[in-house]
Design a protein around this motif. Structure first.
Motif, PDB file in Angstrom:
ATOM      1  N   GLN A 188       0.786  -1.220  -0.076  1.00 15.06           N
ATOM      2  CA  GLN A 188      -0.012  -0.061  -0.037  1.00 15.06           C
ATOM      3  C   GLN A 188       0.858   1.388   0.035  1.00 15.06           C
ATOM      4  OE1 GLN A 188      -3.230  -0.580  -0.700  1.00 15.06           O
ATOM      5  NE2 GLN A 188      -2.906  -2.608  -0.325  1.00 15.06           N
ATOM      6  N   THR A 189       2.185   1.271   0.436  1.00 13.82           N
ATOM      7  CA  THR A 189       2.969   2.279   0.612  1.00 13.82           C
ATOM      8  C   THR A 189       3.481   2.642  -0.965  1.00 13.82           C
ATOM      9  OG1 THR A 189       3.663   1.655   2.656  1.00 13.82           O
ATOM     10  CG2 THR A 189       4.919   3.243   1.912  1.00 13.82           C
ATOM     11  N   PHE A 190       3.871   1.595  -1.540  1.00 15.41           N
ATOM     12  CA  PHE A 190       4.560   1.653  -2.874  1.00 15.41           C
ATOM     13  C   PHE A 190       3.560   1.561  -4.084  1.00 15.41           C
ATOM     14  CE2 PHE A 190       8.067   1.300  -0.150  1.00 15.41           C
ATOM     15  CZ  PHE A 190       8.974   2.211  -0.718  1.00 15.41           C
ATOM     16  N   TRP A 191       2.444   0.943  -4.077  1.00 15.26           N
ATOM     17  CA  TRP A 191       1.574   0.953  -5.293  1.00 15.26           C
ATOM     18  C   TRP A 191       0.147   1.153  -4.940  1.00 15.26           C
ATOM     19  CZ3 TRP A 191       3.515  -2.109  -9.231  1.00 15.26           C
ATOM     20  CH2 TRP A 191       4.751  -2.706  -9.317  1.00 15.26           C
ATOM     21  N   LEU A 192      -0.490   1.619  -5.999  1.00 17.41           N
ATOM     22  CA  LEU A 192      -1.818   2.178  -6.176  1.00 17.41           C
ATOM     23  C   LEU A 192      -2.472   0.776  -6.884  1.00 17.41           C
ATOM     24  CD1 LEU A 192      -1.224   5.510  -8.048  1.00 17.41           C
ATOM     25  CD2 LEU A 192      -1.949   5.147  -5.575  1.00 17.41           C
ATOM     26  N   HIS A 193      -4.018   0.736  -6.468  1.00 15.83           N
ATOM     27  CA  HIS A 193      -4.526  -0.277  -7.417  1.00 15.83           C
ATOM     28  C   HIS A 193      -5.993   0.190  -7.851  1.00 15.83           C
ATOM     29  CE1 HIS A 193      -5.451  -1.023  -2.884  1.00 15.83           C
ATOM     30  NE2 HIS A 193      -6.838  -1.219  -3.525  1.00 15.83           N
ATOM     31  N   ARG A 194      -6.575  -0.324  -8.919  1.00 22.12           N
ATOM     32  CA  ARG A 194      -7.950   0.124  -9.372  1.00 22.12           C
ATOM     33  C   ARG A 194      -8.527  -1.109  -9.981  1.00 22.12           C
ATOM     34  NH1 ARG A 194      -8.800   2.618 -14.965  1.00 22.12           N
ATOM     35  NH2 ARG A 194      -7.144   1.670 -16.145  1.00 22.12           N
ATOM     36  N   LEU A 195      -9.641  -0.905  -9.971  1.00 25.61           N
ATOM     37  CA  LEU A 195     -10.810  -1.903 -10.949  1.00 25.61           C
ATOM     38  C   LEU A 195     -11.268  -1.235 -12.022  1.00 25.61           C
ATOM     39  CD1 LEU A 195     -11.818  -4.639 -10.154  1.00 25.61           C
ATOM     40  CD2 LEU A 195     -14.052  -3.601  -9.914  1.00 25.61           C
ATOM     41  N   PRO A 196     -10.884  -1.363 -13.247  1.00 25.71           N
ATOM     42  CA  PRO A 196     -11.194  -0.758 -14.417  1.00 25.71           C
ATOM     43  C   PRO A 196     -12.678  -0.898 -14.792  1.00 25.71           C
ATOM     44  CG  PRO A 196      -9.703  -2.392 -15.055  1.00 25.71           C
ATOM     45  CD  PRO A 196      -9.793  -2.335 -13.452  1.00 25.71           C
ATOM     46  N   THR A 197     -13.297  -0.118 -15.587  1.00 21.35           N
ATOM     47  CA  THR A 197     -14.693  -0.331 -15.895  1.00 21.35           C
ATOM     48  C   THR A 197     -14.666  -0.982 -17.247  1.00 21.35           C
ATOM     49  OG1 THR A 197     -14.656   1.699 -17.044  1.00 21.35           O
ATOM     50  CG2 THR A 197     -15.889   1.606 -14.847  1.00 21.35           C
ATOM     51  N   SER A 198     -15.675  -1.701 -17.544  1.00 22.31           N
ATOM     52  CA  SER A 198     -15.487  -2.553 -18.895  1.00 22.31           C
ATOM     53  C   SER A 198     -16.957  -2.714 -19.286  1.00 22.31           C
ATOM     54  CB  SER A 198     -15.093  -3.995 -18.636  1.00 22.31           C
ATOM     55  OG  SER A 198     -15.284  -4.583 -19.694  1.00 22.31           O
ATOM     56  N   LYS A 199     -17.372  -2.176 -20.546  1.00 19.48           N
ATOM     57  CA  LYS A 199     -18.651  -1.962 -21.158  1.00 19.48           C
ATOM     58  C   LYS A 199     -19.587  -3.349 -21.399  1.00 19.48           C
ATOM     59  CE  LYS A 199     -19.360   2.579 -22.591  1.00 19.48           C
ATOM     60  NZ  LYS A 199     -18.695   3.056 -21.267  1.00 19.48           N
ATOM     61  N   ARG A 200     -18.304  -4.373 -21.557  1.00 18.99           N
ATOM     62  CA  ARG A 200     -18.879  -5.704 -21.783  1.00 18.99           C
ATOM     63  C   ARG A 200     -19.565  -6.493 -20.597  1.00 18.99           C
ATOM     64  NH1 ARG A 200     -14.718  -8.625 -22.312  1.00 18.99           N
ATOM     65  NH2 ARG A 200     -13.240  -6.758 -22.048  1.00 18.99           N
ATOM     66  N   ILE A 201     -19.191  -5.848 -19.561  1.00 15.74           N
ATOM     67  CA  ILE A 201     -19.611  -6.822 -18.253  1.00 15.74           C
ATOM     68  C   ILE A 201     -21.064  -6.221 -17.900  1.00 15.74           C
ATOM     69  CG2 ILE A 201     -19.171  -7.594 -15.903  1.00 15.74           C
ATOM     70  CD1 ILE A 201     -15.972  -7.247 -16.814  1.00 15.74           C
ATOM     71  N   ILE A 202     -21.922  -7.306 -17.804  1.00 20.76           N
ATOM     72  CA  ILE A 202     -23.361  -7.033 -17.367  1.00 20.76           C
ATOM     73  C   ILE A 202     -23.462  -7.475 -16.078  1.00 20.76           C
ATOM     74  CG2 ILE A 202     -24.160  -6.336 -19.674  1.00 20.76           C
ATOM     75  CD1 ILE A 202     -25.284  -9.090 -19.672  1.00 20.76           C
ATOM     76  N   GLN A 203     -22.884  -8.191 -15.689  1.00 25.34           N
ATOM     77  CA  GLN A 203     -23.255  -9.184 -14.275  1.00 25.34           C
ATOM     78  C   GLN A 203     -22.602  -8.225 -13.134  1.00 25.34           C
ATOM     79  OE1 GLN A 203     -25.276 -11.458 -14.349  1.00 25.34           O
ATOM     80  NE2 GLN A 203     -25.173 -12.090 -16.399  1.00 25.34           N
ATOM     81  N   PRO A 204     -23.285  -8.662 -12.013  1.00 22.83           N
ATOM     82  CA  PRO A 204     -22.699  -7.877 -10.740  1.00 22.83           C
ATOM     83  C   PRO A 204     -21.515  -8.352 -10.198  1.00 22.83           C
ATOM     84  CG  PRO A 204     -24.710  -9.061 -10.375  1.00 22.83           C
ATOM     85  CD  PRO A 204     -24.419  -9.253 -11.570  1.00 22.83           C
ATOM     86  N   ARG A 205     -20.596  -7.591  -9.391  1.00 22.68           N
ATOM     87  CA  ARG A 205     -19.573  -8.480  -8.760  1.00 22.68           C
ATOM     88  C   ARG A 205     -19.609  -7.840  -7.249  1.00 22.68           C
ATOM     89  NH1 ARG A 205     -14.293  -6.174  -7.585  1.00 22.68           N
ATOM     90  NH2 ARG A 205     -12.854  -7.690  -7.183  1.00 22.68           N
ATOM     91  N   VAL A 206     -19.402  -8.791  -6.314  1.00 22.24           N
ATOM     92  CA  VAL A 206     -19.312  -8.530  -5.059  1.00 22.24           C
ATOM     93  C   VAL A 206     -17.714  -8.676  -4.580  1.00 22.24           C
ATOM     94  CG1 VAL A 206     -19.769  -8.735  -2.638  1.00 22.24           C
ATOM     95  CG2 VAL A 206     -21.461  -8.665  -4.353  1.00 22.24           C
ATOM     96  N   ASN A 207     -17.212  -7.677  -3.995  1.00 22.22           N
ATOM     97  CA  ASN A 207     -15.709  -7.792  -3.625  1.00 22.22           C
ATOM     98  C   ASN A 207     -15.690  -7.453  -2.010  1.00 22.22           C
ATOM     99  OD1 ASN A 207     -13.087  -5.754  -2.803  1.00 22.22           O
ATOM    100  ND2 ASN A 207     -12.595  -7.791  -3.850  1.00 22.22           N
ATOM    101  N   LEU A 208     -14.859  -8.430  -1.184  1.00 23.70           N
ATOM    102  CA  LEU A 208     -14.768  -8.396   0.095  1.00 23.70           C
ATOM    103  C   LEU A 208     -13.481  -7.876   0.431  1.00 23.70           C
ATOM    104  CD1 LEU A 208     -17.107 -10.491  -0.448  1.00 23.70           C
ATOM    105  CD2 LEU A 208     -17.054 -10.757   1.995  1.00 23.70           C
ATOM    106  N   THR A 209     -13.019  -6.905   1.067  1.00 25.33           N
ATOM    107  CA  THR A 209     -11.707  -6.749   1.411  1.00 25.33           C
ATOM    108  C   THR A 209     -11.545  -6.898   3.233  1.00 25.33           C
ATOM    109  OG1 THR A 209     -11.884  -4.355   1.032  1.00 25.33           O
ATOM    110  CG2 THR A 209     -10.627  -5.470  -0.452  1.00 25.33           C
ATOM    111  N   PHE A 210     -11.035  -8.188   3.649  1.00 23.54           N
ATOM    112  CA  PHE A 210     -10.816  -8.160   4.874  1.00 23.54           C
ATOM    113  C   PHE A 210      -9.538  -7.310   5.146  1.00 23.54           C
ATOM    114  CE2 PHE A 210     -13.649 -11.520   3.885  1.00 23.54           C
ATOM    115  CZ  PHE A 210     -14.490 -11.780   5.042  1.00 23.54           C
ATOM    116  N   ARG A 211      -9.730  -6.587   6.443  1.00 25.04           N
ATOM    117  CA  ARG A 211      -8.713  -5.665   7.059  1.00 25.04           C
ATOM    118  C   ARG A 211      -8.596  -5.613   8.482  1.00 25.04           C
ATOM    119  NH1 ARG A 211      -9.428  -0.881   3.145  1.00 25.04           N
ATOM    120  NH2 ARG A 211     -10.249  -1.938   1.189  1.00 25.04           N
ATOM    121  N   THR A 212      -7.425  -4.973   8.953  1.00 25.40           N
ATOM    122  CA  THR A 212      -7.353  -4.921  10.469  1.00 25.40           C
ATOM    123  C   THR A 212      -7.289  -3.352  10.577  1.00 25.40           C
ATOM    124  OG1 THR A 212      -5.875  -7.011  10.411  1.00 25.40           O
ATOM    125  CG2 THR A 212      -5.778  -5.424  12.371  1.00 25.40           C
TER     126      THR A 212
END
Ligand SMILES: O=C(O)CCC(=O)C(=O)O
Ligand SMILES: [Mn+2]
Length: 215
Positions: A188-212
């Protein structure tokens, strides 16, 4: 192998998806660790969790303050944990709800799989490919420094990108239905992350990030 039950292996229903995946491989060339565990749940289990999470989580539109303006995202979010933790990101504070049965089950599974522990979980619901998440890192003050973040995906398969903050080097991955990704060490100190959009995807996605959370 993942969380396949003995029964599902005996029945031969479950393909041992992850035989080809090296969970110890570090996807980052430097300055952090990202491990991809592949599908840790079989199709049936992953479908079950997707359905439960879509229906049993208190989804809310996400709010953020950007350039002083309050915006509401199309993506929905939820924040759960073992205490009513307060967590601030994008200048908005949220208070955690107590774990649901499914979230506790998932937390226990990934703690076993990764050897890490977690006390909270941020959930995102992307209704389709028009919704994504911009470049960011998860290094808020409330989060344990260099703590592991375990990310579970249910639903649509999406691309996930990482970019080094100084060198702009990029890493791209595909997060599958029922899969687990872990970001840890200095990621997290050295890298960024992202989830790009995509017109082709029509289904939902659930993401869970477990943290402390440490405060
Ligand atoms: O949806 C994803 O895979 C990423 C979510 C994320 O980065 C976050 O919630 O901080
Ligand atoms: Mn993130």
């Amino acid at each position: 192998m993942g969380f396949a039950t003995e029964q599902s292996i005996k029945n031969g229903r479950m393909k041992l998806f992850d035989d080809t995946i090296d969970k110890t491989k570090n996807w980052l060339p430097q300055d952090g660790t990202v491990n991809y565990y592949g599908k840790v749940f079989n199709q049936k289990e992953a479908d079950h969790y997707l359905e439960k999470l879509l229906n049993n989580i208190e989804w809310r539109n996400d709010e953020a303050i950007i350039f002083g303006k309050k915006i509401v995202t199309k993506r929905k979010v939820a924040w759960y944990g073992e205490k009513p933790f307060e967590y601030t990101y994008s200048k908005v504070t949220r208070r955690a709800l107590w774990w649901t049965a499914e979230l506790l089950e998932l937390k226990n599974s990934i703690e076993k799989e990764t050897g890490e522990t977690f006390n909270s979980c941020l959930l995102n619901l992307y209704h389709n490919g028009n919704e994504g998440m911009a470049w960011h890192s998860d290094e808020e003050i409330d989060l344990k420094k260099n703590g592991a973040i375990a990310s579970l995906t249910f639903g649509a398969e999406r691309k996930f990108l990482l970019k080094h903050k100084q060198t702009n080097e990029k890493v791209d991955m595909i997060l599958e239905h029922g899969s687990l990704l872990v970001m840890k060490d200095r990621t997290q100190t050295f890298w960024l992350h992202r989830l790009p959009t995509s017109k082709r995807i029509i289904q939902p996605r659930v993401n869970l990030t477990f943290r402390t959370i440490v405060r």
